[in-house]
Scaffold this motif. Sequence first.
Motif, PDB file in Angstrom:
ATOM      1  N   ALA A  53      31.948  38.988  28.903  1.00 36.42           N
ATOM      2  CA  ALA A  53      32.484  40.338  29.036  1.00 36.42           C
ATOM      3  C   ALA A  53      33.328  40.395  30.302  1.00 36.42           C
ATOM      4  N   TYR A  54      34.265  41.334  30.333  1.00 38.67           N
ATOM      5  CA  TYR A  54      35.089  41.480  31.532  1.00 38.67           C
ATOM      6  C   TYR A  54      35.504  42.933  31.691  1.00 38.67           C
ATOM      7  N   ALA A  55      35.860  43.290  32.909  1.00 41.49           N
ATOM      8  CA  ALA A  55      36.314  44.645  33.219  1.00 41.49           C
ATOM      9  C   ALA A  55      37.350  44.584  34.325  1.00 41.49           C
ATOM     10  N   ASN A  56      38.358  45.430  34.225  1.00 42.60           N
ATOM     11  CA  ASN A  56      39.360  45.607  35.272  1.00 42.60           C
ATOM     12  C   ASN A  56      39.155  46.991  35.880  1.00 42.60           C
ATOM     13  N   MET A  57      39.147  47.068  37.189  1.00 46.99           N
ATOM     14  CA  MET A  57      38.933  48.352  37.857  1.00 46.99           C
ATOM     15  C   MET A  57      39.957  48.550  38.952  1.00 46.99           C
ATOM     16  N   GLY A  58      40.656  49.702  38.904  1.00 46.71           N
ATOM     17  CA  GLY A  58      41.651  50.034  39.914  1.00 46.71           C
ATOM     18  C   GLY A  58      41.148  51.092  40.873  1.00 46.71           C
ATOM     19  N   ARG A  59      41.599  51.003  42.106  1.00 48.60           N
ATOM     20  CA  ARG A  59      41.311  52.043  43.115  1.00 48.60           C
ATOM     21  C   ARG A  59      42.599  52.826  43.300  1.00 48.60           C
ATOM     22  N   PHE A  60      42.536  54.146  43.098  1.00 47.92           N
ATOM     23  CA  PHE A  60      43.735  54.973  43.101  1.00 47.92           C
ATOM     24  C   PHE A  60      43.742  56.039  44.188  1.00 47.92           C
ATOM     25  N   GLY A  61      42.663  56.179  44.891  1.00 51.21           N
ATOM     26  CA  GLY A  61      42.562  57.195  45.936  1.00 51.21           C
ATOM     27  C   GLY A  61      41.097  57.440  46.206  1.00 51.21           C
ATOM     28  N   ASN A  62      40.644  58.704  46.015  1.00 54.00           N
ATOM     29  CA  ASN A  62      39.227  58.975  46.207  1.00 54.00           C
ATOM     30  C   ASN A  62      38.411  58.648  44.957  1.00 54.00           C
ATOM     31  N   PHE A  63      39.023  57.917  44.033  1.00 53.49           N
ATOM     32  CA  PHE A  63      38.310  57.490  42.836  1.00 53.49           C
ATOM     33  C   PHE A  63      38.773  56.101  42.409  1.00 53.49           C
ATOM     34  N   ALA A  64      37.866  55.422  41.703  1.00 58.18           N
ATOM     35  CA  ALA A  64      38.175  54.162  41.047  1.00 58.18           C
ATOM     36  C   ALA A  64      38.066  54.387  39.547  1.00 58.18           C
ATOM     37  N   ALA A  65      38.807  53.614  38.757  1.00 57.79           N
ATOM     38  CA  ALA A  65      38.812  53.826  37.311  1.00 57.79           C
ATOM     39  C   ALA A  65      38.828  52.498  36.573  1.00 57.79           C
ATOM     40  N   PHE A  66      38.020  52.431  35.517  1.00 59.25           N
ATOM     41  CA  PHE A  66      38.068  51.278  34.629  1.00 59.25           C
ATOM     42  C   PHE A  66      39.352  51.326  33.819  1.00 59.25           C
ATOM     43  N   ALA A  67      40.071  50.204  33.788  1.00 56.20           N
ATOM     44  CA  ALA A  67      41.275  50.108  32.964  1.00 56.20           C
ATOM     45  C   ALA A  67      40.983  49.377  31.665  1.00 56.20           C
ATOM     46  N   GLN A  68      40.139  48.376  31.701  1.00 55.41           N
ATOM     47  CA  GLN A  68      39.703  47.656  30.509  1.00 55.41           C
ATOM     48  C   GLN A  68      38.246  47.283  30.684  1.00 55.41           C
ATOM     49  N   LEU A  69      37.530  47.277  29.569  1.00 56.23           N
ATOM     50  CA  LEU A  69      36.121  46.920  29.614  1.00 56.23           C
ATOM     51  C   LEU A  69      35.757  46.415  28.218  1.00 56.23           C
ATOM     52  N   LEU A  70      35.676  45.100  28.072  1.00 56.78           N
ATOM     53  CA  LEU A  70      35.465  44.487  26.762  1.00 56.78           C
ATOM     54  C   LEU A  70      34.445  43.359  26.852  1.00 56.78           C
ATOM     55  N   GLY A  71      33.735  43.138  25.749  1.00 58.32           N
ATOM     56  CA  GLY A  71      32.790  42.032  25.699  1.00 58.32           C
ATOM     57  C   GLY A  71      32.419  41.719  24.270  1.00 58.32           C
ATOM     58  N   TYR A  72      31.679  40.632  24.104  1.00 56.77           N
ATOM     59  CA  TYR A  72      31.149  40.300  22.788  1.00 56.77           C
ATOM     60  C   TYR A  72      30.109  41.329  22.379  1.00 56.77           C
ATOM     61  N   ARG A  73      30.029  41.586  21.094  1.00 54.29           N
ATOM     62  CA  ARG A  73      29.009  42.493  20.593  1.00 54.29           C
ATOM     63  C   ARG A  73      27.677  41.763  20.498  1.00 54.29           C
ATOM     64  N   ASN A  74      26.697  42.260  21.221  1.00 53.51           N
ATOM     65  CA  ASN A  74      25.332  41.770  21.075  1.00 53.51           C
ATOM     66  C   ASN A  74      24.391  42.861  21.565  1.00 53.51           C
ATOM     67  N   ASN A  75      23.127  42.596  21.502  1.00 57.24           N
ATOM     68  CA  ASN A  75      22.125  43.590  21.907  1.00 57.24           C
ATOM     69  C   ASN A  75      21.418  43.203  23.194  1.00 57.24           C
ATOM     70  N   ASP A  76      22.131  42.452  24.045  1.00 56.13           N
ATOM     71  CA  ASP A  76      21.509  41.947  25.267  1.00 56.13           C
ATOM     72  C   ASP A  76      21.678  42.866  26.471  1.00 56.13           C
ATOM     73  N   GLY A  77      22.411  43.967  26.316  1.00 59.57           N
ATOM     74  CA  GLY A  77      22.617  44.871  27.445  1.00 59.57           C
ATOM     75  C   GLY A  77      23.680  44.411  28.420  1.00 59.57           C
ATOM     76  N   VAL A  78      24.583  43.549  27.951  1.00 57.14           N
ATOM     77  CA  VAL A  78      25.596  42.970  28.848  1.00 57.14           C
ATOM     78  C   VAL A  78      26.517  44.035  29.423  1.00 57.14           C
ATOM     79  N   MET A  79      26.981  44.943  28.576  1.00 57.23           N
ATOM     80  CA  MET A  79      27.920  45.963  29.054  1.00 57.23           C
ATOM     81  C   MET A  79      27.221  46.942  30.003  1.00 57.23           C
ATOM     82  N   HIS A  80      25.964  47.235  29.732  1.00 60.08           N
ATOM     83  CA  HIS A  80      25.196  48.089  30.653  1.00 60.08           C
ATOM     84  C   HIS A  80      25.087  47.415  32.018  1.00 60.08           C
ATOM     85  N   LEU A  81      24.791  46.112  31.993  1.00 61.23           N
ATOM     86  CA  LEU A  81      24.681  45.365  33.247  1.00 61.23           C
ATOM     87  C   LEU A  81      25.995  45.391  34.012  1.00 61.23           C
ATOM     88  N   MET A  82      27.092  45.194  33.322  1.00 63.11           N
ATOM     89  CA  MET A  82      28.378  45.124  33.999  1.00 63.11           C
ATOM     90  C   MET A  82      28.704  46.435  34.709  1.00 63.11           C
TER      91      MET A  82
END
Length: 239
Positions: free
Chosen positions: A158-187
């Motif tokens: 799984a991978y994620a891109n995160m930008g800092r734009f000021g007083n906030f940060a934002a996810f731009a992409q967040l993708l991973g393999y589909r499974n039930n291991d909680g990978v995206m929650h962990l990320m």
Amino acid sequence: MIAKLTHLFSFAPLTRGCRLALDVARLPVARLCFDTRYHPEDVRNTYRLFTRRHPRYKVIGHKQFGVALIDLRLLADNAAYPCSGAASYVGKARKRGYRLAQIDRNEYLDAIHAINTSVPNRQGRPMDAHYQQKAARYEPQCHYRYFGVFDKCGQLVAYANMGRFGNFAAFAQLLGYRNNDGVMHLMIADIVNLLLAERCSGDGPDYVMYDTFFGAQPGLRQFKTLLGFTPYRVRYTLQ
């Protein structure tokens, strides 16, 4: 604004339109400031993107209502996050050997392409065409950080891109393999805890954004809620 929103949804049953207008009016307000010091060109471009007219509902901004945010100032310490709902998924992922790390995407071109093309549809919609093409090279931006989750064998899952734009940060992409291991929650949990630690040192953002709630599939809305994201009405400024 409430009258405009009620009129906006007049094509739907009246009760549904009024309910949505009232729900929007009750949303907490967040003030997100874009700061061009992070990256003059991209920060301005992103500000224009977020504040342009909504493609369907012309009287509101593109990302103005129902924005999925965590107010990091409300989390007193890292032990408070994530809450019990997501913590079980995060714990399962850790027990199975998954770990988060910052990455150079150019070292994982094949792995990222494999993730992007692992399923033809996500959240009920076909993947955008650009995900089907393998990148020859990624150009990193100075106000972004790039994260990956690896399994116990060292494979990027799984991978994620995160930008800092000021007083906030934002996810731009967040993708991973589909499974039930909680990978995206962990990320997400580990990235949010990283931001919390940075706030303790005086350099972290006030908010973290994960797109919006409105229009998202029920499963994605539940996922965001489990991880502490709340819908907000946002007022943007640019400096």
